[in-house]
Design a protein around this motif. Structure first.
Motif, PDB file in Angstrom:
ATOM      1  N   ASP A 110      75.457 128.255 111.258  1.00 32.54           N
ATOM      2  CA  ASP A 110      75.485 127.977 109.815  1.00 32.54           C
ATOM      3  C   ASP A 110      76.898 127.725 109.277  1.00 32.54           C
ATOM      4  OD1 ASP A 110      76.248 130.652 110.122  1.00 32.54           O
ATOM      5  OD2 ASP A 110      74.873 131.431 108.596  1.00 32.54           O
ATOM      6  N   GLU A 155      82.826 132.888 115.401  1.00 27.02           N
ATOM      7  CA  GLU A 155      82.376 134.261 115.112  1.00 27.02           C
ATOM      8  C   GLU A 155      83.488 135.185 114.623  1.00 27.02           C
ATOM      9  OE1 GLU A 155      79.170 135.554 115.202  1.00 27.02           O
ATOM     10  OE2 GLU A 155      78.560 133.472 115.431  1.00 27.02           O
ATOM     11  N   HIS A 158      83.161 138.859 113.114  1.00 25.76           N
ATOM     12  CA  HIS A 158      83.009 140.094 113.894  1.00 25.76           C
ATOM     13  C   HIS A 158      84.330 140.601 114.464  1.00 25.76           C
ATOM     14  CE1 HIS A 158      78.741 139.843 113.323  1.00 25.76           C
ATOM     15  NE2 HIS A 158      78.716 138.628 113.829  1.00 25.76           N
ATOM     16  N   GLU A 167      82.696 141.889 108.961  1.00 24.85           N
ATOM     17  CA  GLU A 167      81.720 141.460 107.940  1.00 24.85           C
ATOM     18  C   GLU A 167      81.056 142.647 107.244  1.00 24.85           C
ATOM     19  OE1 GLU A 167      78.797 138.885 109.734  1.00 24.85           O
ATOM     20  OE2 GLU A 167      77.505 140.563 110.267  1.00 24.85           O
TER      21      GLU A 167
HETATM   22  C1  BGC Z   1      76.902 135.682 112.517  1.00 24.83           C
HETATM   23  C2  BGC Z   1      77.479 134.293 112.472  1.00 24.83           C
HETATM   24  C3  BGC Z   1      77.142 133.635 111.147  1.00 24.83           C
HETATM   25  C4  BGC Z   1      77.581 134.523 109.993  1.00 24.83           C
HETATM   26  C5  BGC Z   1      77.167 133.948 108.651  1.00 24.83           C
HETATM   27  C6  BGC Z   1      77.394 136.474 111.328  1.00 24.83           C
HETATM   28  O1  BGC Z   1      76.859 137.759 111.345  1.00 24.83           O
HETATM   29  O2  BGC Z   1      77.265 136.356 113.708  1.00 24.83           O
HETATM   30  O3  BGC Z   1      76.979 133.514 113.531  1.00 24.83           O
HETATM   31  O4  BGC Z   1      77.778 132.389 111.065  1.00 24.83           O
HETATM   32  O5  BGC Z   1      77.022 135.813 110.113  1.00 24.83           O
HETATM   33  O6  BGC Z   1      75.801 133.835 108.544  1.00 24.83           O
END
Ligand code: BGC
Length: 251
Positions: A110, A155, A158, A167
């Motif tokens: 995304d 990524e 993270h 995140e």
């Molecule tokens: C995921 C990513 C993603 C992001 C935003 C993260 O937790 O690991 O792949 O792009 O969230 O949705």
């Protein structure tokens, strides 16, 4: 002139949204249609949601679909931080394609989708060097570009921040969950950006996700970052546009 249109779908933490996209202008051709993301977001339930969105428009051409996890080869899901773990190792292109009656499908991360759309039509347009697009939402997504070329699946949401998954500290979900003020949250975002800047020394950060609409509330509070920081311009449509762009490239 025949308008180049492809359908884009963005699978997010709260909604599955889609619309046909005009790829010459990077704009939605019709108002987007949204269904709520099912919880748990299992492959079957999400695929049904995508079918409903695509079916709403009676679309019969190629479809680009974003996924909130690592996607390799335009098809295989490798991680699922904020959706059901049943997605891991599925062939998403086959799952969606089958449910959509054999329409050609391309799947990508995304944030990568939002990033490619911002680089072509939005805040990263014509920007060389290292550009990092970050989407702040349920999670944190990242798209890394060098001279306009995407390095997929980075990524960076993270990364570790003060002993936590970044995140969990600095997404907009973290802001809501912990009832943080704009000042408190901006402080966390600032620490996060400083960490990413230390690793990649980008020229530009583009901040996307729904919260980019409210960038005036938090971007002025972020200090001490050398890179330029700007809000995304396509806002919540970036994923849809980027998904359609990728599906067009894959044809
Ligand atoms: C995921 C990513 C993603 C992001 C935003 C993260 O937790 O690991 O792949 O792009 O969230 O949705």
């Amino acid at each position: 002139m025949v308008l180049m249109q492809i359908f884009g779908v963005d699978i997010g933490g709260s909604g599955i949204k889609g619309a046909p996209v005009d790829l010459d202008r990077g704009e939605l051709v019709q108002e987007r249609f949204k269904v709520l993301t099912p919880h748990p977001a299992t492959p079957e339930s999400v695929v049904d949601g995508v079918k409903e969105v695509v079916g709403h428009f009676g679309w019969t051409g190629p479809v680009g679909i974003t996924f909130p996890g690592v996607v390799t080869g335009g098809s295989t899901i490798r991680t699922a931080a904020n959706v059901d773990k049943g997605w891991i190792d599925t062939d998403a292109r086959a799952l969606f394609g089958e449910r959509l009656g054999g329409l050609p499908v391309t799947v990508l991360n995304d944030a990568d989708a939002a990033g490619v759309a911002e680089m072509r039509f939005g805040a990263g347009r014509d920007r060389r060097g290292t550009v990092i697009v970050l989407t702040l939402g349920t999670g944190i997504g990242s798209a890394l570009f060098t001279d306009g070329v995407l390095v997929p699946n980075t990524e960076l949401g993270h990364l570790e921040l003060n002993g936590h998954d970044a995140e969990k500290r600095a997404s907009t979900k973290a802001k809501d969950d912990h009832e943080l003020s704009w000042e408190q949250w901006a402080n966390r975002v600032q620490k996060y950006l400083a960490h990413v800047e230390m690793l990649f020394s980008p020229e530009l950060f583009v901040i996307g996700g729904g919260v980019s609409r409210k960038s005036h509330r938090f971007l002025p509070l972020i200090k001490g970052i050398r890179a330029e920081i700007v809000p995304a311009q396509l806002q919540n449509n970036a994923g849809i546009v980027g998904a359609a762009m990728r599906a067009a490239d894959a044809r």
